[in-house]
Design a protein around this motif. Structure first.
Motif, PDB file in Angstrom:
ATOM      1  N   LEU A  18      67.709 -10.565  67.921  1.00 24.12           N
ATOM      2  CA  LEU A  18      66.463 -10.241  67.230  1.00 24.12           C
ATOM      3  C   LEU A  18      65.245 -10.566  68.084  1.00 24.12           C
ATOM      4  CD1 LEU A  18      67.313 -11.522  63.625  1.00 24.12           C
ATOM      5  CD2 LEU A  18      67.282  -9.153  64.432  1.00 24.12           C
ATOM      6  N   GLU A  19      65.320 -11.663  68.830  1.00 24.73           N
ATOM      7  CA  GLU A  19      64.203 -12.051  69.690  1.00 24.73           C
ATOM      8  C   GLU A  19      64.011 -11.039  70.820  1.00 24.73           C
ATOM      9  OE1 GLU A  19      60.965 -14.265  70.787  1.00 24.73           O
ATOM     10  OE2 GLU A  19      62.244 -14.467  68.996  1.00 24.73           O
ATOM     11  N   ARG A  20      65.110 -10.600  71.411  1.00 22.90           N
ATOM     12  CA  ARG A  20      65.012  -9.594  72.472  1.00 22.90           C
ATOM     13  C   ARG A  20      64.505  -8.254  71.932  1.00 22.90           C
ATOM     14  NH1 ARG A  20      67.863 -10.315  77.287  1.00 22.90           N
ATOM     15  NH2 ARG A  20      68.284  -8.074  77.389  1.00 22.90           N
ATOM     16  N   ARG A  21      64.876  -7.958  70.684  1.00 22.23           N
ATOM     17  CA  ARG A  21      64.423  -6.694  70.092  1.00 22.23           C
ATOM     18  C   ARG A  21      62.917  -6.714  69.841  1.00 22.23           C
ATOM     19  NH1 ARG A  21      67.425  -3.824  64.923  1.00 22.23           N
ATOM     20  NH2 ARG A  21      66.429  -1.771  65.149  1.00 22.23           N
ATOM     21  N   LYS A  22      62.380  -7.883  69.460  1.00 20.36           N
ATOM     22  CA  LYS A  22      60.936  -7.999  69.254  1.00 20.36           C
ATOM     23  C   LYS A  22      60.176  -7.825  70.563  1.00 20.36           C
ATOM     24  CE  LYS A  22      61.092 -11.127  65.261  1.00 20.36           C
ATOM     25  NZ  LYS A  22      60.744 -12.506  64.780  1.00 20.36           N
ATOM     26  N   MET A  23      60.763  -8.316  71.654  1.00 24.24           N
ATOM     27  CA  MET A  23      60.096  -8.268  72.953  1.00 24.24           C
ATOM     28  C   MET A  23      60.241  -6.920  73.629  1.00 24.24           C
ATOM     29  SD  MET A  23      61.293 -11.997  74.382  1.00 24.24           S
ATOM     30  CE  MET A  23      60.533 -11.710  75.985  1.00 24.24           C
ATOM     31  N   ARG A  24      61.129  -6.044  73.101  1.00 21.77           N
ATOM     32  CA  ARG A  24      61.357  -4.741  73.721  1.00 21.77           C
ATOM     33  C   ARG A  24      60.126  -3.865  73.530  1.00 21.77           C
ATOM     34  NH1 ARG A  24      66.400  -1.913  71.394  1.00 21.77           N
ATOM     35  NH2 ARG A  24      67.302  -3.869  72.202  1.00 21.77           N
ATOM     36  N   LEU A  31      70.251 -14.443  66.521  1.00 20.08           N
ATOM     37  CA  LEU A  31      68.845 -14.812  66.719  1.00 20.08           C
ATOM     38  C   LEU A  31      68.336 -14.333  68.072  1.00 20.08           C
ATOM     39  CD1 LEU A  31      68.860 -18.453  65.260  1.00 20.08           C
ATOM     40  CD2 LEU A  31      67.918 -16.388  64.196  1.00 20.08           C
ATOM     41  N   GLU A  32      69.181 -14.464  69.087  1.00 20.87           N
ATOM     42  CA  GLU A  32      68.785 -14.019  70.420  1.00 20.87           C
ATOM     43  C   GLU A  32      68.612 -12.509  70.472  1.00 20.87           C
ATOM     44  OE1 GLU A  32      69.726 -13.061  74.813  1.00 20.87           O
ATOM     45  OE2 GLU A  32      70.754 -12.443  72.979  1.00 20.87           O
TER      46      GLU A  32
END
Length: 213
Positions: free
Chosen positions: A183-189, A180-181
């Protein structure tokens, strides 16, 4: 436990029967130990690669200037892969250990046959450590210190077997949270389009005419 099996348990244990004493080898002829190796492998992977490796990887990720952003990202991605593979190993080991152990549950040692084995190991049936030693405790062991030694190591054997359950739960939780972390970092990239927008915005601000007085 492994050291005990290869040393003390590989010797003989004195058993009382029909008014006399005979020696019984501490390991049967058909001894199943692969499930123990599987459990050790799962635990070692979880502690060394996932636990200590994860601490090092996350520490490096918080300090990307040490190895550089690309190399740090590579180590983090490799750790995520190991995390998933380690969970699969624990799941397989959990099912394997319990299925093999339960398949031989309730077996007993035929003392009449055991008393005539002489210098040979007990050859009837196949046994796991968790099944063989409880069966030995049902015999009339002549030495109380040997009985106490078996009881102590049997507790360890059952410990590494049932420790697979909390190990699985911890690894499952860690894998889900890490996924989950990620995926969250990938969205914010930021994407390439985002960089272009930032550059255009900076250029417009740089060459904009100064406001009139």
């Amino acid at each position: 436990m492994v050291a005990w099996l290869h040393n003390t348990a590989s010797g003989t244990f004195a058993v009382k029967f029909n008014g006399s004493t005979f020696d019984l080898y501490g390991e049967p002829k058909h001894f199943l130990v692969d499930q123990g190796h599987s459990s050790n492998g799962a635990a070692g992977t979880a502690i060394v690669l996932i636990g200590f490796g994860g601490i090092l990887t996350l520490w490096l990720r918080s300090r990307p200037n040490i190895l550089g952003a690309k190399l740090t990202s590579f180590f983090y991605g490799a750790w995520l892969v190991i995390l998933v593979l380690g969970l699969m190993l624990t799941i397989g080991s959990l099912g394997y250990v319990f299925s093999v152990t339960n398949a031989h549950k309730g077996q007993t040692i035929d003392v009449n046959v055991a008393s005539t084995t002489g210098n040979h190991k007990y050859a009837l049936d196949s046994w796991t450590p968790q099944n063989w030693f409880p069966a030995m405790l049902k015999l009339d062991l002549a030495d109380d210190s040997q009985r106490n030694d078996i009881v102590k190591h049997l507790r360890i054997m059952r410990g590494w077997q049932y420790n697979l359950i909390p190990l699985f739960l911890i690894q499952l939780t860690t894998t889900v949270l890490a996924g989950l972390e990620f995926l969250e970092r990938r969205k914010m990239r930021p994407t390439a389009g985002d960089y272009g927008s930032v550059e255009r915005s900076s250029g417009e601000q740089k060459f904009a005419a100064p406001p009139s007085a």
